[in-house]
Motif scaffolding. Structure first.
Motif, mmCIF file in Angstrom:
data_model
loop_
_atom_site.group_PDB
_atom_site.id
_atom_site.type_symbol
_atom_site.label_atom_id
_atom_site.label_comp_id
_atom_site.label_asym_id
_atom_site.label_seq_id
_atom_site.Cartn_x
_atom_site.Cartn_y
_atom_site.Cartn_z
ATOM 1 N N ASP A 19 0.834 -1.210 0.000
ATOM 2 C CA ASP A 19 0.000 0.000 0.000
ATOM 3 C C ASP A 19 0.865 1.256 0.000
ATOM 4 O O ASP A 19 0.569 2.232 -0.685
ATOM 5 N N VAL A 20 1.921 1.211 0.799
ATOM 6 C CA VAL A 20 2.854 2.334 0.896
ATOM 7 C C VAL A 20 4.279 1.820 0.790
ATOM 8 O O VAL A 20 4.641 0.844 1.452
ATOM 9 N N VAL A 21 5.068 2.465 -0.057
ATOM 10 C CA VAL A 21 6.502 2.180 -0.130
ATOM 11 C C VAL A 21 7.240 3.481 0.169
ATOM 12 O O VAL A 21 6.892 4.539 -0.371
ATOM 13 N N MET A 22 8.237 3.416 1.043
ATOM 14 C CA MET A 22 9.073 4.591 1.287
ATOM 15 C C MET A 22 10.532 4.185 1.225
ATOM 16 O O MET A 22 10.939 3.193 1.840
ATOM 17 N N VAL A 23 11.317 4.950 0.457
ATOM 18 C CA VAL A 23 12.752 4.702 0.343
ATOM 19 C C VAL A 23 13.490 5.693 1.237
ATOM 20 O O VAL A 23 13.045 6.816 1.442
ATOM 21 N N VAL A 24 14.615 5.251 1.774
ATOM 22 C CA VAL A 24 15.313 6.058 2.770
ATOM 23 C C VAL A 24 16.021 7.274 2.167
ATOM 24 O O VAL A 24 16.313 8.236 2.857
ATOM 25 N N ASN A 25 16.268 7.234 0.858
ATOM 26 C CA ASN A 25 16.924 8.335 0.152
ATOM 27 C C ASN A 25 16.663 8.177 -1.346
ATOM 28 O O ASN A 25 16.320 7.085 -1.805
ATOM 29 N N PRO A 26 16.828 9.221 -2.140
ATOM 30 C CA PRO A 26 16.519 9.118 -3.571
ATOM 31 C C PRO A 26 17.353 8.104 -4.339
ATOM 32 O O PRO A 26 16.919 7.597 -5.366
ATOM 33 N N LEU A 27 18.565 7.818 -3.851
ATOM 34 C CA LEU A 27 19.449 6.875 -4.538
ATOM 35 C C LEU A 27 19.761 5.706 -3.615
ATOM 36 O O LEU A 27 20.470 5.869 -2.619
ATOM 37 N N ILE A 28 19.228 4.544 -3.939
ATOM 38 C CA ILE A 28 19.427 3.335 -3.136
ATOM 39 C C ILE A 28 20.243 2.302 -3.902
ATOM 40 O O ILE A 28 21.170 1.697 -3.380
ATOM 41 N N TYR A 29 19.868 2.119 -5.158
ATOM 42 C CA TYR A 29 20.512 1.118 -6.005
ATOM 43 C C TYR A 29 21.644 1.746 -6.815
ATOM 44 O O TYR A 29 21.935 2.933 -6.700
ATOM 45 N N SER A 30 22.263 0.931 -7.646
ATOM 46 C CA SER A 30 23.230 1.445 -8.612
ATOM 47 C C SER A 30 22.559 2.531 -9.446
ATOM 48 O O SER A 30 21.366 2.436 -9.775
ATOM 49 N N LYS A 31 23.326 3.550 -9.790
ATOM 50 C CA LYS A 31 22.776 4.646 -10.608
ATOM 51 C C LYS A 31 22.175 4.139 -11.924
ATOM 52 O O LYS A 31 21.283 4.765 -12.486
ATOM 53 N N PHE A 32 22.648 2.978 -12.379
ATOM 54 C CA PHE A 32 22.210 2.464 -13.672
ATOM 55 C C PHE A 32 20.838 1.787 -13.626
ATOM 56 O O PHE A 32 20.202 1.608 -14.664
ATOM 57 N N ILE A 33 20.387 1.401 -12.432
ATOM 58 C CA ILE A 33 19.068 0.749 -12.351
ATOM 59 C C ILE A 33 18.117 1.429 -11.365
ATOM 60 O O ILE A 33 16.967 1.012 -11.241
ATOM 61 N N ASN A 34 18.589 2.462 -10.666
ATOM 62 C CA ASN A 34 17.769 3.080 -9.624
ATOM 63 C C ASN A 34 16.413 3.557 -10.165
ATOM 64 O O ASN A 34 15.358 3.292 -9.580
#
Length: 359
Positions: free
Chosen positions: A76-91
């Motif tokens: 229902d809700v997803v929150m990420v801790v910061n705008p960049l979590i994954y590799s820049k190529f797949i974020n």
């Protein structure tokens, strides 16, 4: 309500998960323990951050996360801790897929990112972690392709989010004028998980400590120089402890013998390290500027404010040292502040209100 929290920052999401679960929310935490901090409590590992060669790096950081993305769908809700979590190529691709298969998608601003850097660059932030820190500044160098990509990816996340929720003043400054920016919400903390110890001076020695984490960001050179001065002025009254990069369990054990923790001096607000120490009963010197308190509607807090100025740190330390007969009361006030203002259940309610307020 089913909530998915992605990433970790010094136990921020772990403590938010605890607060949400106390309110009866079904909460899943996908995280990697915040690196060497080895923070436990995630529902499952987000991806394997370690690798031995370029092939493992590509598989662990790019291919495998994308292949297993479906376990992050259907919340229902997803929150990420910061705008960049994954590799820049797949974020961007990852967040786009997650958002498409979720009802609402939010971004927390709880660390260094493009909006914070822009606040620093235009002078509105004043002193900050970028001062004397060329390595950190380089990741936002507009003349470098990798930096351009990082800024583009982070901006894309902020724009695509149903809501942006900063955790403190310096993170709110660069996003507060965006249409999707919501109210700043303080860090959550489950103080019951940390044993409180009355702040008593043992063997007539005041133990003053500084944990070294990202020295240039925390302002360690200013702090260590100030501690050297204090040691020379009070050779028989103080003991100085300086130690670097400790996993959370070791850090909490280390705090058992500490009266005063000098956390950091280059940020305007205090973070999770300070909350762990305050819960333990330590007196904390760190970020507690007037602007940071005003962001939360506070007039004061137990954290003693310091800045990247050796003499200012020395002066603040001496004020605390001269109040040694009040250490136990000051430590108790620190604990109570965390138990009330940062109470994980109270903060979780603020997040539920914010999430439910977005249609």
């Amino acid at each position: 309500m089913r909530v998915l929290l992605i990433g970790e920052y010094s136990g921020f999401f772990l403590n938010l998960k605890k607060g949400l679960e106390k309110l009866g929310v079904d909460c899943t935490l996908a995280a990697n323990g915040d690196g060497w901090k080895a923070i436990e409590g995630a529902s499952f590992q987000l991806f394997n951050p370690s690798y031995r060669n370029i092939f493992e790096k590509i598989f662990n950081l790019i291919i495998e996360p994308y292949i297993s993305r479906k376990k992050l769908f259907g919340f229902d809700v997803v929150m990420v801790v910061n705008p960049l979590i994954y590799s820049k190529f797949i974020n961007m691709a990852m967040f786009s897929e997650i958002k498409k298969h979720s009802r609402k998608f939010f971004t927390s601003i709880s660390g260094d990112c493009v909006s914070v850097y822009k606040s620093y660059e235009n002078g509105s932030l004043g002193y900050y972690i970028y001062d004397d820190n060329p390595v950190l500044i380089e990741q936002y160098n507009p003349h470098k392709l990798r930096a351009k990509l990082q800024m583009y990816v982070e901006e894309a996340t902020l724009k695509a989010s149903d809501g942006i929720i900063p955790i403190m003043y310096e993170y709110a400054l660069g996003v507060k004028n965006r249409v999707n920016c919501l109210q700043t919400i303080p860090l959550p903390f489950d103080a019951s998980a940390v044993h409180y110890k009355p702040n008593k001076i043992k063997n007539n020695k005041i133990v003053i400590a500084h944990g070294i984490i990202r020295e240039a960001c925390k302002g360690s050179r200013f702090i260590i120089e100030a501690l050297d001065i204090i040691k020379k002025r009070y050779p028989d009254e103080v003991e100085i402890l300086v130690k670097g990069k400790m996993p959370l369990k070791e850090y909490l054990k280390w705090l058992n013998k500490v009266n005063i923790l000098v956390d950091q001096c280059k940020e305007h607000c205090y973070g999770m390290n300070a909350l762990y120490a305050m819960s333990r009963g330590c007196i904390v010197l760190g970020g507690a500027s007037e602007n940071s308190l005003a962001e939360f509607g506070l007039e004061s807090c137990p954290v003693v404010h310091i800045e990247p100025d050796v003499q200012q740190i020395v002066n603040q330390l001496e004020k605390v040292i001269n109040c040694k007969q009040k250490f136990e009361r000051m430590g108790c006030e620190s604990r109570k502040f965390v138990e009330t203002f940062h109470n994980c259940e109270r903060v979780a309610r603020l997040y539920l209100t914010a999430w439910n307020g977005v249609s």
